[in-house]
Design a protein around this motif. Structure first.
Motif, short mmCIF file in Angstrom:
data_model
loop_
_atom_site.label_atom_id
_atom_site.label_comp_id
_atom_site.label_asym_id
_atom_site.label_seq_id
_atom_site.Cartn_x
_atom_site.Cartn_y
_atom_site.Cartn_z
N UNK A 22 0.99 -1.23 -0.01
CA UNK A 22 -0.09 -0.03 0.10
C UNK A 22 0.80 1.17 -0.17
N UNK A 23 1.92 1.30 0.65
CA UNK A 23 2.75 2.42 0.90
C UNK A 23 3.51 2.66 -0.52
N UNK A 24 3.77 1.60 -0.94
CA UNK A 24 4.64 1.83 -2.36
C UNK A 24 3.66 2.28 -3.44
N UNK A 25 2.43 1.75 -3.34
CA UNK A 25 1.26 1.91 -4.42
C UNK A 25 1.14 3.41 -4.23
N UNK A 26 0.98 4.04 -3.11
CA UNK A 26 0.92 5.49 -2.88
C UNK A 26 2.30 6.32 -3.02
N UNK A 27 3.25 5.56 -3.38
CA UNK A 27 4.42 6.22 -3.59
C UNK A 27 5.24 6.93 -2.31
N UNK A 76 -6.73 2.09 4.48
CA UNK A 76 -7.79 3.10 4.39
C UNK A 76 -7.43 4.26 4.87
N UNK A 77 -6.62 4.46 5.78
CA UNK A 77 -5.77 5.49 6.41
C UNK A 77 -5.05 6.36 5.46
N UNK A 78 -4.11 5.35 4.89
CA UNK A 78 -3.35 5.93 3.80
C UNK A 78 -4.16 6.42 2.58
N UNK A 79 -4.93 5.86 2.19
CA UNK A 79 -5.78 5.95 1.27
C UNK A 79 -6.56 7.46 1.26
N UNK A 80 -6.94 7.60 2.46
CA UNK A 80 -7.72 8.93 2.90
C UNK A 80 -7.09 9.93 3.33
N UNK A 85 1.39 10.72 -5.97
CA UNK A 85 2.01 11.80 -6.64
C UNK A 85 1.72 11.82 -8.29
N UNK A 86 2.09 10.60 -8.85
CA UNK A 86 2.14 10.52 -10.17
C UNK A 86 0.88 9.81 -10.69
N UNK A 87 -0.15 9.49 -9.90
CA UNK A 87 -1.41 9.06 -10.38
C UNK A 87 -2.51 9.27 -9.21
N UNK A 88 -2.89 10.58 -9.13
CA UNK A 88 -3.60 10.96 -7.79
C UNK A 88 -5.33 10.50 -8.15
N UNK A 213 5.53 -1.77 -7.22
CA UNK A 213 5.19 -1.54 -5.78
C UNK A 213 4.93 -2.93 -5.11
N UNK A 214 4.91 -4.02 -5.85
CA UNK A 214 4.73 -5.42 -5.16
C UNK A 214 6.06 -6.06 -5.11
N UNK A 215 6.78 -5.87 -6.08
CA UNK A 215 8.37 -6.35 -6.16
C UNK A 215 8.94 -5.83 -4.82
N UNK A 216 9.02 -4.56 -4.56
CA UNK A 216 9.88 -3.93 -3.49
C UNK A 216 9.24 -4.48 -2.28
N UNK A 217 8.08 -4.78 -2.26
CA UNK A 217 7.49 -5.07 -0.83
C UNK A 217 7.73 -6.81 -0.63
#
Ligand code: GSH
Length: 227
Positions: A22-27, A76-80, A85-88, A213-217
């Motif tokens: 999740x953190x990686x997808x959110x960059x 959910x907290x991260x999402x909200x 940045x690159x894909x708001x 994002x998945x590979x780094x995690x």
């Protein structure tokens, strides 16, 4: 610009793995603090860690004055709280109804029905308190994981019949379902669960695991892997 985020986790913890994805997808950049779940009886039981989460489970996320456990709530907290940045427009939990609720329900199918039955402390209880042999313990783990995956494969197939084909679990962008699915399948493979009856799940996981994002995690890419 995010405040300094700290993730308390463990490389093999599937719940911490969800949050890393999740953190990686959110960059979002974050500092990882390893809580060794096995060494010396498990650092999750240390008083300093129990101050962060009295349940003695990882993950815990600290972001300024926000301190949270429960991976789905953290996602959910991260999402909200943060836009990618690159894909708001890309969200971990889809916005539209009914997709949003279908995604939450399916994520819970994994995180609340499959995962808790094969968590470390449950397996330790089977072994230490109920004197289960390794074979019985593995039988338990395989039974509950397979039952969960069977249901999920059916639900994913049904979703496709109604909404059409998609690369990831529910759409053509990864969401909270994929974030829960990939670590659960990692767990299954680690314990030699036969995944051949689930072609849809396997294709979704293969697609996710192409993404940075998945590979780094991935557990093996964490600093505390095999330490
Ligand atoms: N529902 C929790 C589950 C947390 C959890 O079970 N964490 C496991 C690792 S995946 C743990 O810390 N286990 C330690 C133990 O069982 O002693 C979440 O989603 O965050």
């Amino acid at each position: 610009m995010n405040k300094k985020i700290t993730l308390y986790g463990y490389w093999r913890s599937s719940a911490a793995y969800r949050v890393r994805i999740g953190l990686n997808l959110k960059q979002l950049s974050y500092e990882s603090k390893s809580v060794h779940l096995v060494r010396n009886g498990g650092e999750q039981h240390d008083p300093q860690y129990r101050d962060l989460n009295a349940s003695a489970l990882v993950p815990v996320l600290v972001d300024g004055d926000v301190q949270l456990n429960q991976s789905l709530t953290i996602l959910q907290y991260l999402d909200e709280s943060y836009l990618c940045e690159s894909s708001p427009d890309s969200l971990l939990i889809p916005e539209q109804t009914p997709l949003r609720y279908q995604a939450l329900a399916m994520a819970q199918d994994i995180a609340m029905e499959i995962h808790p039955l094969n968590n470390l402390r449950v397996l330790q209880y089977l072994e230490r308190e109920l004197s289960c042999e390794q074979e019985v313990k593995m039988g338990w783990l395989h039974h509950w994981m397979s039952q969960g995956f069977h249901a999920l494969e059916e639900k994913l197939a049904k979703h496709r019949k109604v909404y059409g084909e998609s690369v990831y679990s529910l759409t053509d962008s990864p969401c909270i379902v994929d974030i829960c699915l990939v670590p659960q399948v990692y767990n299954a493979l680690r314990f030699d669960v036969d995944m051949s009856p689930y072609p849809l799940i396997n294709s979704i996981v293969a697609a996710c695991n192409q993404l940075p994002a998945f590979i780094d995690a991935m557990p093996e890419n964490q600093a505390d892997a095999n330490v």
